[in-house]
Design a protein around this motif. Structure first.
Motif, PDB file in Angstrom:
ATOM      1  N   VAL A  12      -5.148  -1.584  21.453  1.00  0.00           N
ATOM      2  CA  VAL A  12      -5.458  -2.347  20.235  1.00  0.00           C
ATOM      3  C   VAL A  12      -6.017  -1.416  19.161  1.00  0.00           C
ATOM      4  O   VAL A  12      -5.633  -1.519  17.985  1.00  0.00           O
ATOM      5  CB  VAL A  12      -6.433  -3.499  20.554  1.00  0.00           C
ATOM      6  CG1 VAL A  12      -6.989  -4.124  19.295  1.00  0.00           C
ATOM      7  CG2 VAL A  12      -5.743  -4.544  21.407  1.00  0.00           C
ATOM      8  N   PHE A  13      -6.897  -0.500  19.553  1.00  0.00           N
ATOM      9  CA  PHE A  13      -7.464   0.445  18.590  1.00  0.00           C
ATOM     10  C   PHE A  13      -6.375   1.307  17.954  1.00  0.00           C
ATOM     11  O   PHE A  13      -6.318   1.448  16.728  1.00  0.00           O
ATOM     12  CB  PHE A  13      -8.515   1.324  19.263  1.00  0.00           C
ATOM     13  CG  PHE A  13      -9.001   2.434  18.390  1.00  0.00           C
ATOM     14  CD1 PHE A  13      -9.866   2.174  17.338  1.00  0.00           C
ATOM     15  CD2 PHE A  13      -8.588   3.740  18.604  1.00  0.00           C
ATOM     16  CE1 PHE A  13     -10.315   3.197  16.513  1.00  0.00           C
ATOM     17  CE2 PHE A  13      -9.020   4.769  17.797  1.00  0.00           C
ATOM     18  CZ  PHE A  13      -9.890   4.506  16.748  1.00  0.00           C
ATOM     19  N   PHE A  14      -5.504   1.895  18.778  1.00  0.00           N
ATOM     20  CA  PHE A  14      -4.434   2.736  18.249  1.00  0.00           C
ATOM     21  C   PHE A  14      -3.448   1.932  17.411  1.00  0.00           C
ATOM     22  O   PHE A  14      -2.957   2.419  16.392  1.00  0.00           O
ATOM     23  CB  PHE A  14      -3.690   3.459  19.374  1.00  0.00           C
ATOM     24  CG  PHE A  14      -4.392   4.687  19.877  1.00  0.00           C
ATOM     25  CD1 PHE A  14      -4.797   5.673  19.005  1.00  0.00           C
ATOM     26  CD2 PHE A  14      -4.620   4.859  21.222  1.00  0.00           C
ATOM     27  CE1 PHE A  14      -5.432   6.811  19.463  1.00  0.00           C
ATOM     28  CE2 PHE A  14      -5.251   5.987  21.694  1.00  0.00           C
ATOM     29  CZ  PHE A  14      -5.667   6.968  20.817  1.00  0.00           C
ATOM     30  N   PHE A  15      -3.139   0.718  17.821  1.00  0.00           N
ATOM     31  CA  PHE A  15      -2.189  -0.112  17.084  1.00  0.00           C
ATOM     32  C   PHE A  15      -2.715  -0.444  15.692  1.00  0.00           C
ATOM     33  O   PHE A  15      -2.016  -0.279  14.689  1.00  0.00           O
ATOM     34  CB  PHE A  15      -1.881  -1.384  17.871  1.00  0.00           C
ATOM     35  CG  PHE A  15      -0.847  -2.254  17.226  1.00  0.00           C
ATOM     36  CD1 PHE A  15       0.475  -1.862  17.166  1.00  0.00           C
ATOM     37  CD2 PHE A  15      -1.194  -3.483  16.684  1.00  0.00           C
ATOM     38  CE1 PHE A  15       1.434  -2.655  16.577  1.00  0.00           C
ATOM     39  CE2 PHE A  15      -0.244  -4.286  16.098  1.00  0.00           C
ATOM     40  CZ  PHE A  15       1.070  -3.871  16.046  1.00  0.00           C
ATOM     41  N   ILE A  16      -3.967  -0.886  15.629  1.00  0.00           N
ATOM     42  CA  ILE A  16      -4.548  -1.243  14.335  1.00  0.00           C
ATOM     43  C   ILE A  16      -4.695  -0.010  13.448  1.00  0.00           C
ATOM     44  O   ILE A  16      -4.391  -0.056  12.249  1.00  0.00           O
ATOM     45  CB  ILE A  16      -5.898  -1.962  14.534  1.00  0.00           C
ATOM     46  CG1 ILE A  16      -5.646  -3.338  15.144  1.00  0.00           C
ATOM     47  CG2 ILE A  16      -6.657  -2.095  13.223  1.00  0.00           C
ATOM     48  CD1 ILE A  16      -6.896  -4.078  15.554  1.00  0.00           C
ATOM     49  N   SER A  17      -5.118   1.107  14.031  1.00  0.00           N
ATOM     50  CA  SER A  17      -5.268   2.311  13.217  1.00  0.00           C
ATOM     51  C   SER A  17      -3.911   2.822  12.724  1.00  0.00           C
ATOM     52  O   SER A  17      -3.799   3.291  11.588  1.00  0.00           O
ATOM     53  CB  SER A  17      -6.003   3.404  13.988  1.00  0.00           C
ATOM     54  OG  SER A  17      -5.283   3.785  15.130  1.00  0.00           O
ATOM     55  N   ASN A  18      -2.860   2.701  13.533  1.00  0.00           N
ATOM     56  CA  ASN A  18      -1.526   3.085  13.081  1.00  0.00           C
ATOM     57  C   ASN A  18      -1.037   2.185  11.953  1.00  0.00           C
ATOM     58  O   ASN A  18      -0.402   2.658  11.009  1.00  0.00           O
ATOM     59  CB  ASN A  18      -0.527   3.050  14.241  1.00  0.00           C
ATOM     60  CG  ASN A  18      -0.563   4.306  15.058  1.00  0.00           C
ATOM     61  OD1 ASN A  18      -0.767   5.379  14.532  1.00  0.00           O
ATOM     62  ND2 ASN A  18      -0.375   4.158  16.350  1.00  0.00           N
ATOM     63  N   LEU A  19      -1.303   0.903  12.048  1.00  0.00           N
ATOM     64  CA  LEU A  19      -0.916  -0.011  10.973  1.00  0.00           C
ATOM     65  C   LEU A  19      -1.647   0.317   9.677  1.00  0.00           C
ATOM     66  O   LEU A  19      -1.057   0.281   8.594  1.00  0.00           O
ATOM     67  CB  LEU A  19      -1.179  -1.463  11.376  1.00  0.00           C
ATOM     68  CG  LEU A  19      -0.198  -2.070  12.362  1.00  0.00           C
ATOM     69  CD1 LEU A  19      -0.620  -3.498  12.688  1.00  0.00           C
ATOM     70  CD2 LEU A  19       1.210  -2.055  11.824  1.00  0.00           C
ATOM     71  N   ILE A  20      -2.925   0.653   9.782  1.00  0.00           N
ATOM     72  CA  ILE A  20      -3.699   1.003   8.592  1.00  0.00           C
ATOM     73  C   ILE A  20      -3.164   2.281   7.954  1.00  0.00           C
ATOM     74  O   ILE A  20      -2.991   2.355   6.730  1.00  0.00           O
ATOM     75  CB  ILE A  20      -5.199   1.129   8.934  1.00  0.00           C
ATOM     76  CG1 ILE A  20      -5.776  -0.252   9.264  1.00  0.00           C
ATOM     77  CG2 ILE A  20      -5.981   1.780   7.801  1.00  0.00           C
ATOM     78  CD1 ILE A  20      -7.179  -0.217   9.812  1.00  0.00           C
TER      79      ILE A  20
END
Length: 60
Positions: A12-20
């Motif tokens: 979840v952390f990597f996914f959200i940071s990649n989207l940002i």
């Protein structure tokens, strides 16, 4: 089971940071790329953690 929860949190952390990062640096959101990068990183860390735990407890 603790490792699985850590995998979910890391994913979840990597996914959200990649989207940002995609939203800030590119003109479109590439969700599939963010998903695949996040899954690969989280799964790699998960496997390394499992391997390290097995190595640690095997030596004792």
């Amino acid at each position: 089971m603790k490792s699985f929860y850590r995998f979910i949190l890391t994913f979840v952390f990597f996914f959200i940071s990649n989207l940002i990062v995609n939203a800030l640096l590119k003109h479109n959101l590439n969700i599939l790329t963010a998903f695949s990068v996040a899954f690969g990183c989280a799964f790699g860390l998960f496997l390394v953690e499992i391997y390290a735990i097995k190595k640690l407890f095997k030596d004792e």
